[in-house]
Enzyme design. Structure first.
Site, PDB file in Angstrom:
ATOM      1  N   ASP A  40       0.775  -1.306  -0.073  1.00  0.00           N
ATOM      2  CA  ASP A  40      -0.004  -0.098  -0.012  1.00  0.00           C
ATOM      3  C   ASP A  40       1.039   1.295   0.088  1.00  0.00           C
ATOM      4  O   ASP A  40       0.269   2.176   0.130  1.00  0.00           O
ATOM      5  CB  ASP A  40      -0.990   0.177   1.093  1.00  0.00           C
ATOM      6  CG  ASP A  40      -0.205  -0.192   2.514  1.00  0.00           C
ATOM      7  OD1 ASP A  40       0.900  -0.544   2.599  1.00  0.00           O
ATOM      8  OD2 ASP A  40      -1.009   0.424   3.422  1.00  0.00           O
ATOM      9  N   ASP A  88       3.010  -7.561   0.857  1.00  0.00           N
ATOM     10  CA  ASP A  88       3.093  -7.169   2.240  1.00  0.00           C
ATOM     11  C   ASP A  88       2.171  -7.662   3.245  1.00  0.00           C
ATOM     12  O   ASP A  88       0.935  -7.854   2.924  1.00  0.00           O
ATOM     13  CB  ASP A  88       2.948  -5.660   1.884  1.00  0.00           C
ATOM     14  CG  ASP A  88       3.420  -4.536   3.298  1.00  0.00           C
ATOM     15  OD1 ASP A  88       4.305  -5.116   4.012  1.00  0.00           O
ATOM     16  OD2 ASP A  88       2.842  -3.396   3.357  1.00  0.00           O
ATOM     17  N   ASP A 130      28.789 -55.233 -26.355  1.00  0.00           N
ATOM     18  CA  ASP A 130      27.700 -55.235 -27.739  1.00  0.00           C
ATOM     19  C   ASP A 130      26.699 -56.584 -27.863  1.00  0.00           C
ATOM     20  O   ASP A 130      27.408 -57.769 -27.524  1.00  0.00           O
ATOM     21  CB  ASP A 130      28.472 -55.244 -29.076  1.00  0.00           C
ATOM     22  CG  ASP A 130      27.909 -54.313 -30.074  1.00  0.00           C
ATOM     23  OD1 ASP A 130      27.314 -53.444 -29.942  1.00  0.00           O
ATOM     24  OD2 ASP A 130      27.781 -54.960 -31.246  1.00  0.00           O
ATOM     25  N   ILE A 131      25.466 -56.441 -28.251  1.00  0.00           N
ATOM     26  CA  ILE A 131      24.747 -57.507 -28.492  1.00  0.00           C
ATOM     27  C   ILE A 131      25.106 -58.278 -29.727  1.00  0.00           C
ATOM     28  O   ILE A 131      24.973 -57.539 -30.830  1.00  0.00           O
ATOM     29  CB  ILE A 131      23.059 -57.277 -28.162  1.00  0.00           C
ATOM     30  CG1 ILE A 131      22.893 -56.681 -26.781  1.00  0.00           C
ATOM     31  CG2 ILE A 131      22.283 -58.718 -28.276  1.00  0.00           C
ATOM     32  CD1 ILE A 131      21.435 -56.366 -26.979  1.00  0.00           C
ATOM     33  N   ASP A 164      13.449 -54.114 -28.924  1.00  0.00           N
ATOM     34  CA  ASP A 164      13.472 -53.344 -27.664  1.00  0.00           C
ATOM     35  C   ASP A 164      13.351 -54.018 -26.465  1.00  0.00           C
ATOM     36  O   ASP A 164      13.895 -53.867 -25.596  1.00  0.00           O
ATOM     37  CB  ASP A 164      12.091 -52.466 -27.907  1.00  0.00           C
ATOM     38  CG  ASP A 164      12.248 -51.260 -29.119  1.00  0.00           C
ATOM     39  OD1 ASP A 164      13.386 -51.111 -29.392  1.00  0.00           O
ATOM     40  OD2 ASP A 164      11.267 -50.828 -29.378  1.00  0.00           O
ATOM     41  N   GLU A 213      22.724 -51.263 -29.875  1.00  0.00           N
ATOM     42  CA  GLU A 213      22.742 -52.434 -29.072  1.00  0.00           C
ATOM     43  C   GLU A 213      24.281 -52.294 -28.323  1.00  0.00           C
ATOM     44  O   GLU A 213      24.825 -53.196 -27.652  1.00  0.00           O
ATOM     45  CB  GLU A 213      22.818 -53.649 -29.933  1.00  0.00           C
ATOM     46  CG  GLU A 213      24.142 -53.881 -30.812  1.00  0.00           C
ATOM     47  CD  GLU A 213      23.837 -53.160 -32.211  1.00  0.00           C
ATOM     48  OE1 GLU A 213      24.526 -53.653 -33.014  1.00  0.00           O
ATOM     49  OE2 GLU A 213      23.093 -52.102 -32.049  1.00  0.00           O
TER      50      GLU A 213
END
Length: 469
Positions: free
Chosen positions: A15, A57, A334-335, A351, A378
């Protein structure tokens, strides 16, 4: 260079025209600032405009700031807006009442503009983090729903079901009574660590990596400002929020602490409610930051860390091994014949295979410091800190055996009939004689050799050491 303040919409409720003008001058260059001079006007504007933060305030004509805050927090549309009280009275009872009504912080008049900007900045950063976190979680949930339609057999979930652990707080004070006081306030909610001097504080910060440090300014071997600056310079500790807890209450001391890198400043003697409220607010910021970082550093399909995460951890573990003169082992994985698997069984099955293999490699870990990441496709990588060649070989053999035990059918894996992996292991004592990049290249060469020799095996190499021992 200082970080740019995040822009936001601020509603200032006061104010006094002089205070409004002062706050407008502080924030106008970065933020959109609106003003209200009564509680009723503030409520109307908050509901209509939904500002990002409200500076409120306490002493207002008619409805006071406490009632305004209470009504804001009882309204579902405005309860999320952070409220910082502005008051000319450094009154603990008023502060406690404000926190009870839902305020996130307090600023005492006359304003320390540095403190005010820092506190507004903290809340706006928290707002951005929450927004990013919601968006990231929504994207990940959508992705997971799409994957789940095709993957009914997978058991690996992303981040779900993990037990909640207490956040860690380091208290640094040379007074046992002060430590005991803070411990009595915070011990039930957080895991606490203690230090009585600067050197001890830095060591514990590096080793325990707390979520928050509460740091006294006056210490027997140095001052807290220097400790704060040193922690902010080190990569391992620079992101840990620091709060100064001190009896020094001048604006100059507070400004010096914030300039050193602290996020907040709590004045002794402690108020139980204020310490708990500020600690809780700061650790909420940390929790959201860490969760957001985790999402950006996690591979969405498998749930293990991603390439970016690996790069950060590899750099950190390399320099840690250099300092400690400890061995470091690295495994590239590595796969075997994964393209054939995908072509024959389809990408959804591919996946699912990646998820199961990632989970199995992760479960081989014996220590929290053993680090597994997916680099892409992979290809996976494992970092084994303080692990010699023999320990690295045991880990690699255990990985291969664990994946074979999955017995995932693979009709086109060179007659093996099941999914297998190949691994390249390299061990060294990091130092000036070898670079991180060279070690990665050597691990890749070992992986290539494993494939060349028939796959489903480990090839390893011990790099020569310049360690005189």
């Amino acid at each position: 260079m200082a970080k740019q303040q995040p822009a936001g919409r601020i509603l200032v409720v006061d104010d006094q025209a002089t205070n409004i003008e002062l706050l407008h001058n502080i924030f106008k260059e970065v933020h959109e600032v609106e003003f209200a001079m009564t509680g009723e006007e503030a409520l109307e504007m908050a509901i209509r405009d939904l500002p990002d933060i409200i500076l409120l305030d306490i002493q207002l004509p008619g409805m006071d700031g406490f009632e305004v805050c209470r009504r804001l927090k009882s309204n579902a549309n405005t309860r999320h807006i952070p409220v910082i009280f502005l008051t000319a009275k450094n009154d603990v009872d008023d502060m406690v009442n404000g926190y009870k009504q839902g305020a996130v912080d307090y600023v005492i008049k006359p304003f320390n503009w540095f403190e005010l900007i820092a506190k507004v900045n903290t809340q706006l950063v928290l707002r951005e983090m929450k927004s990013e976190l919601r968006n990231a979680q929504e994207r990940e949930e959508l992705f997971l729903r799409q994957i789940q339609l095709s993957l009914e057999e997978t058991e690996l979930t992303l981040g779900g079901g993990r037990p909640q652990t207490k956040q860690r707080v380091l208290i640094v004070d040379d007074s046992v009574s002060n430590i005991e006081t803070l411990a009595s306030m915070l011990g039930d909610e957080y895991e606490l660590f203690f230090a009585v001097n600067g050197e001890q504080a830095k060591q514990i910060a590096r080793e325990a990596h707390p979520h928050l440090i509460m740091l006294d300014v006056v210490l027997p071997d140095t001052d807290g400002y220097q400790v704060c600056k040193q922690l902010k310079r080190e990569p391992e500790t620079r992101d840990i929020p620091i709060v100064f807890v001190t009896s020094r209450d001048s604006a100059e001391d507070e400004t010096r602490g914030l300039e050193a890198g602290a996020i907040d400043y709590i004045i002794k003697p402690y108020s139980h409610s204020i310490v708990k409220a500020r600690t809780r607010n700061l650790l909420e910021l940390v929790r959201n930051r860490d969760l957001l970082k985790k999402l950006t550093l996690t591979d969405a399909l498998t749930g293990v860390p991603n390439r970016r995460n690996f790069q950060e951890v590899y750099r950190r573990e390399w320099f840690r091994a250099c300092r400690a003169r400890e061995p470091l082992s690295l495994i590239m994985i590595d796969i075997d014949n994964f393209k054939r698997f995908n072509d024959f069984y389809g990408h959804p099955a591919g996946d699912a295979c990646l998820q199961k293999v990632a989970k199995m490699i992760y479960q081989v870990r014996k220590r929290n410091t053993d680090f597994v990441a997916r680099l892409g496709g992979e290809e996976f990588v494992v970092i084994l800190p303080d692990t010699d060649a023999e320990g690295g070989q045991r880990f690699a053999d255990a990985m291969l055996n664990a994946v074979r035990k999955l017995a995932i059918a693979h009709e086109h894996n060179d007659g093996k009939k099941i999914v297998t992996i190949s691994a390249g292991l390299v061990t060294c004592y990091p130092g000036p004689h070898i670079s991180r990049e060279n070690l990665l290249s050597t691990a890749d060469e070992c992986l290539y050799q494993a494939k060349k020799e028939g796959r489903n095996r480990v090839c390893s190499r011990m790099e020569p050491s310049d360690d005189p021992a």
